[in-house]
Structures are given as C-alpha cells and as structure tokens.
Design a protein around this motif. Structure first.
Motif, PDB file in Angstrom:
ATOM      1  N   GLY A   1       5.726   5.157   0.150  1.00 20.65           N
ATOM      2  CA  GLY A   1       4.914   5.776  -0.473  1.00 20.65           C
ATOM      3  C   GLY A   1       3.514   5.497  -1.609  1.00 20.65           C
ATOM      4  N   THR A   2       2.997   6.524  -1.894  1.00 14.63           N
ATOM      5  CA  THR A   2       2.363   5.972  -3.486  1.00 14.63           C
ATOM      6  C   THR A   2       1.786   7.376  -3.941  1.00 14.63           C
ATOM      7  OG1 THR A   2       0.562   4.336  -2.093  1.00 14.63           O
ATOM      8  CG2 THR A   2      -0.275   5.591  -3.759  1.00 14.63           C
ATOM      9  N   GLU A   3       1.997   7.005  -5.500  1.00 17.15           N
ATOM     10  CA  GLU A   3       2.387   7.860  -6.198  1.00 17.15           C
ATOM     11  C   GLU A   3       0.229   8.598  -6.353  1.00 17.15           C
ATOM     12  OE1 GLU A   3       4.143   6.780  -9.200  1.00 17.15           O
ATOM     13  OE2 GLU A   3       2.166   5.691 -10.394  1.00 17.15           O
ATOM     14  N   ARG A   4       0.121   9.555  -6.990  1.00 21.17           N
ATOM     15  CA  ARG A   4      -1.295  10.099  -7.050  1.00 21.17           C
ATOM     16  C   ARG A   4      -1.815   9.178  -8.386  1.00 21.17           C
ATOM     17  NH1 ARG A   4      -3.132  13.910 -11.531  1.00 21.17           N
ATOM     18  NH2 ARG A   4      -1.013  15.156 -11.522  1.00 21.17           N
ATOM     19  N   PRO A   5      -2.817   9.002  -8.264  1.00 20.08           N
ATOM     20  CA  PRO A   5      -3.640   7.590  -9.885  1.00 20.08           C
ATOM     21  C   PRO A   5      -3.845   8.499 -10.690  1.00 20.08           C
ATOM     22  CG  PRO A   5      -5.014   8.059  -8.426  1.00 20.08           C
ATOM     23  CD  PRO A   5      -3.917   8.751  -7.326  1.00 20.08           C
ATOM     24  N   PHE A   6      -3.950   7.870 -12.306  1.00 20.88           N
ATOM     25  CA  PHE A   6      -4.027   8.565 -12.913  1.00 20.88           C
ATOM     26  C   PHE A   6      -3.462  10.142 -13.511  1.00 20.88           C
ATOM     27  CE2 PHE A   6      -7.835   6.774 -11.713  1.00 20.88           C
ATOM     28  CZ  PHE A   6      -8.157   6.108 -12.752  1.00 20.88           C
TER      29      PHE A   6
ATOM     30  N   GLY B   1      14.734  -3.944  -1.412  1.00 28.47           N
ATOM     31  CA  GLY B   1      14.167  -3.810  -0.618  1.00 28.47           C
ATOM     32  C   GLY B   1      13.313  -2.090  -1.439  1.00 28.47           C
ATOM     33  N   ALA B   2      12.421  -2.128  -2.540  1.00 26.04           N
ATOM     34  CA  ALA B   2      12.356  -0.965  -3.155  1.00 26.04           C
ATOM     35  C   ALA B   2      10.642  -0.999  -2.687  1.00 26.04           C
ATOM     36  CB  ALA B   2      12.350  -0.875  -3.868  1.00 26.04           C
ATOM     37  N   HIS B   3       9.648  -0.481  -2.135  1.00 22.31           N
ATOM     38  CA  HIS B   3       8.757  -0.794  -2.286  1.00 22.31           C
ATOM     39  C   HIS B   3       7.793   0.131  -3.422  1.00 22.31           C
ATOM     40  CE1 HIS B   3       4.668  -0.304  -1.039  1.00 22.31           C
ATOM     41  NE2 HIS B   3       4.448   0.479  -1.374  1.00 22.31           N
ATOM     42  N   LEU B   4       6.882  -1.606  -4.385  1.00 22.40           N
ATOM     43  CA  LEU B   4       6.804  -0.989  -5.789  1.00 22.40           C
ATOM     44  C   LEU B   4       5.323  -1.228  -5.105  1.00 22.40           C
ATOM     45  CD1 LEU B   4       8.523  -4.788  -6.760  1.00 22.40           C
ATOM     46  CD2 LEU B   4       9.049  -2.083  -6.804  1.00 22.40           C
ATOM     47  N   GLY B   5       4.669  -1.698  -4.787  1.00 20.63           N
ATOM     48  CA  GLY B   5       2.665  -1.451  -4.339  1.00 20.63           C
ATOM     49  C   GLY B   5       2.149  -3.056  -4.130  1.00 20.63           C
ATOM     50  N   HIS B   6       1.234  -3.032  -4.580  1.00 19.83           N
ATOM     51  CA  HIS B   6       1.123  -4.355  -3.826  1.00 19.83           C
ATOM     52  C   HIS B   6       0.121  -5.026  -5.019  1.00 19.83           C
ATOM     53  CE1 HIS B   6       0.958  -0.925  -0.589  1.00 19.83           C
ATOM     54  NE2 HIS B   6       0.755  -2.242   0.436  1.00 19.83           N
ATOM     55  N   VAL B   7       0.302  -6.440  -4.299  1.00 17.77           N
ATOM     56  CA  VAL B   7      -0.703  -7.367  -5.088  1.00 17.77           C
ATOM     57  C   VAL B   7      -2.135  -8.019  -4.357  1.00 17.77           C
ATOM     58  CG1 VAL B   7       0.731  -9.089  -4.284  1.00 17.77           C
ATOM     59  CG2 VAL B   7      -0.471  -9.429  -6.853  1.00 17.77           C
ATOM     60  N   PHE B   8      -3.500  -7.863  -5.400  1.00 17.22           N
ATOM     61  CA  PHE B   8      -4.553  -8.594  -5.202  1.00 17.22           C
ATOM     62  C   PHE B   8      -4.680  -9.491  -6.379  1.00 17.22           C
ATOM     63  CE2 PHE B   8      -3.741  -3.662  -4.612  1.00 17.22           C
ATOM     64  CZ  PHE B   8      -3.896  -3.101  -2.883  1.00 17.22           C
TER      65      PHE B   8
ATOM     66  N   THR C   1      15.202  10.977  -7.556  1.00 20.93           N
ATOM     67  CA  THR C   1      14.001  12.247  -7.013  1.00 20.93           C
ATOM     68  C   THR C   1      13.798  12.375  -6.372  1.00 20.93           C
ATOM     69  OG1 THR C   1      12.002  11.266  -8.648  1.00 20.93           O
ATOM     70  CG2 THR C   1      13.545  12.694  -9.956  1.00 20.93           C
ATOM     71  N   ASP C   2      12.911  13.509  -5.658  1.00 23.95           N
ATOM     72  CA  ASP C   2      12.457  13.422  -4.398  1.00 23.95           C
ATOM     73  C   ASP C   2      10.959  11.995  -4.223  1.00 23.95           C
ATOM     74  OD1 ASP C   2      14.303  15.232  -2.892  1.00 23.95           O
ATOM     75  OD2 ASP C   2      12.447  16.826  -3.574  1.00 23.95           O
ATOM     76  N   GLU C   3      10.582  12.304  -5.290  1.00 22.15           N
ATOM     77  CA  GLU C   3       9.316  11.505  -5.596  1.00 22.15           C
ATOM     78  C   GLU C   3       9.467   9.995  -5.451  1.00 22.15           C
ATOM     79  OE1 GLU C   3       4.738  11.057  -7.437  1.00 22.15           O
ATOM     80  OE2 GLU C   3       6.601  11.734  -9.306  1.00 22.15           O
ATOM     81  N   GLN C   4      10.603   9.457  -6.404  1.00 18.11           N
ATOM     82  CA  GLN C   4      11.166   7.901  -6.889  1.00 18.11           C
ATOM     83  C   GLN C   4      11.817   8.108  -4.953  1.00 18.11           C
ATOM     84  OE1 GLN C   4      13.841   8.849  -9.558  1.00 18.11           O
ATOM     85  NE2 GLN C   4      12.596   7.896 -10.953  1.00 18.11           N
ATOM     86  N   PHE C   5      12.060   8.571  -3.895  1.00 23.34           N
ATOM     87  CA  PHE C   5      12.755   8.744  -2.792  1.00 23.34           C
ATOM     88  C   PHE C   5      11.187   8.077  -1.716  1.00 23.34           C
ATOM     89  CE2 PHE C   5      13.600   9.283   1.637  1.00 23.34           C
ATOM     90  CZ  PHE C   5      14.731   8.926   1.601  1.00 23.34           C
ATOM     91  N   ALA C   6      10.658   8.954  -2.400  1.00 16.74           N
ATOM     92  CA  ALA C   6       9.212   9.219  -0.820  1.00 16.74           C
ATOM     93  C   ALA C   6       8.334   7.456  -1.674  1.00 16.74           C
ATOM     94  CB  ALA C   6       8.333  10.475  -1.873  1.00 16.74           C
ATOM     95  N   VAL C   7       8.813   7.396  -2.185  1.00 12.12           N
ATOM     96  CA  VAL C   7       7.372   5.976  -2.644  1.00 12.12           C
ATOM     97  C   VAL C   7       8.626   4.319  -2.070  1.00 12.12           C
ATOM     98  CG1 VAL C   7       6.633   5.169  -5.113  1.00 12.12           C
ATOM     99  CG2 VAL C   7       5.960   6.662  -3.900  1.00 12.12           C
ATOM    100  N   THR C   8       9.816   4.704  -3.175  1.00 17.94           N
ATOM    101  CA  THR C   8      10.610   3.400  -3.259  1.00 17.94           C
ATOM    102  C   THR C   8      11.358   2.885  -1.424  1.00 17.94           C
ATOM    103  OG1 THR C   8      12.549   4.032  -4.001  1.00 17.94           O
ATOM    104  CG2 THR C   8      10.966   3.234  -5.508  1.00 17.94           C
ATOM    105  N   ARG C   9      11.246   4.051  -1.347  1.00 15.84           N
ATOM    106  CA  ARG C   9      11.977   3.711   0.653  1.00 15.84           C
ATOM    107  C   ARG C   9      11.610   3.863   1.451  1.00 15.84           C
ATOM    108  NH1 ARG C   9      15.541   1.375  -2.200  1.00 15.84           N
ATOM    109  NH2 ARG C   9      15.378   0.506  -0.554  1.00 15.84           N
TER     110      ARG C   9
END
Length: 202
Positions: free
Chosen positions: A60-65, A135-142, A49-57
């Motif tokens: 990008g970052t989806e909005r929280p909550f 290589g899909a972007h998933l997020g970050h680790v803290f 989907t457009d959002e999946q592509f923007a985030v993973t490729r």
C-alpha cells in the motif's frame, strides 16, 4: 543438396536468435534469495497497526504530507529501521527534503538491507524498494530527477514502514521467526479469546 542444408541451417540459426531476443533478460536487481523472516499475514497483524500492515505487507501507500511525514521532516540525527523486523535501512545522513510528501533519502544505509526490484504494477514500470530481511514493502526509488544530491536518486519511502531512533538511542531488537514479540502477542490474543470455564457444581 548442400545448398538446402546451408539454407536450412541459416534459417534455424536466424529463428533461434530471433526468439532468443524475445526472452526476458535476467534482472540484476531481482531478489536472489527469500527473505530471512517469513510469517503469515495473521502473525504480521499481531505486531503491526492496520496501516503498517496495509503498506508493508500489501504494497500500500500512505497519503502524502501526512502526520508521519511532518514528524519525519522534524527529526534530527538518527537511524531508520524496518518497522516489521528491525533491520537498519536508512540514516539521517542520506535524508533530504524533496518536497514530494513522503520521506526521501538519496541512498540506503551502509547496512545494505534495502533491496531493489522491478515493479510493473498499475501499468507502470518502477523500481520497488523492500526490506531485504523480511520483504516489507518500503516504497520506490527514482533516478535522474536532478536533485542536488550525491546520487541523483530519490528513495521515496512510506513513513509508516520506518522506525526512527534518534542518535544515541537503542536500536530495535531484530525480529526472529519465533520472536518474543510474536509469541507475546499470540499469548495476549489467546488469553483474550479464552472463555472462563464454568464453576463446578457443589
């Protein structure tokens, strides 16, 4: 003469070590190999989907909550796979409620398909998490946030990057370079783009 040689040698040695310190050290978490699955943006757009592509490729970052986060909070036992290629990433065993607004895990699954690498974007130094297979972007680790978890780490993951399968469900088929999913999408797009040939004159 000997004194000059000693002084020159000392100066060269000092110069070498001074500049050696300036060289960036190899990052142990940096990827050592290219992802097994590599496709063009156009091919990824055919299966995401457009959002999946923007985030993973496009990192990008989806909005929280959001809606996906609410669904994540309700999900029970199961496994989380890469939405792009189907690789196993996390399980409900590592899941915990952090209250940050994004899916949180204290570790990746035993499949070890989550790669960590330094991210210096946006003027910050963070550790990005990506799917080792595609290589899909998933997020970050803290780390060190003092959550009551076995690792005191928080994998802050975009929900749209994950495909949840409840316990007992069928795992998604791993995407291959020339997968049926990609070929099917290509055929569908080509078919939609086809212009009917004009009828022959009688």
């Amino acid at each position: 003469m000997k004194l000059r040689i000693v002084l020159l040698t000392t100066a060269v040695t000092a110069f070498y070590f001074a500049h050696a310190e300036d060289k960036p050290k190899a990052d142990p978490k940096a990827p050592t190999t290219k992802p097994a699955i590599t496709m063009t943006d156009e091919d990824w757009k055919k299966i995401l989907t457009d959002e999946q592509f923007a985030v993973t490729r496009k990192q990008g970052t989806e909005r929280p909550f959001g809606h996906i986060y609410e669904e994540f909070e309700k999900q029970g036992e199961g496994t989380y796979y890469c939405v792009c290629c189907g690789a196993e990433l996390f399980t409900s065993k590592e899941k915990f409620h952090s209250g940050c607004g994004w899916p949180s895990f204290y570790d990746s699954s035993k499949a070890k398909n989550v790669l960590e690498r330094v991210d210096n974007s946006h003027g910050m130094r963070r550790v990005e998490t990506v799917c080792k297979r595609c290589g899909a972007h998933l997020g970050h680790v803290f780390e060190g946030e003092k959550f009551n978890t076995p690792t005191d780490r928080r994998f802050c993951i975009n929900g749209v990057a994950l495909k949840y399968v409840a316990k007992g469900g069928e795992a998604p088929k791993l995407l291959e370079v020339a997968s049926e999913a990609v070929q099917k999408k290509k055929e569908e797009v080509n078919k939609e783009a086809e212009v009917p040939a004009p009828e022959a004159k009688k």
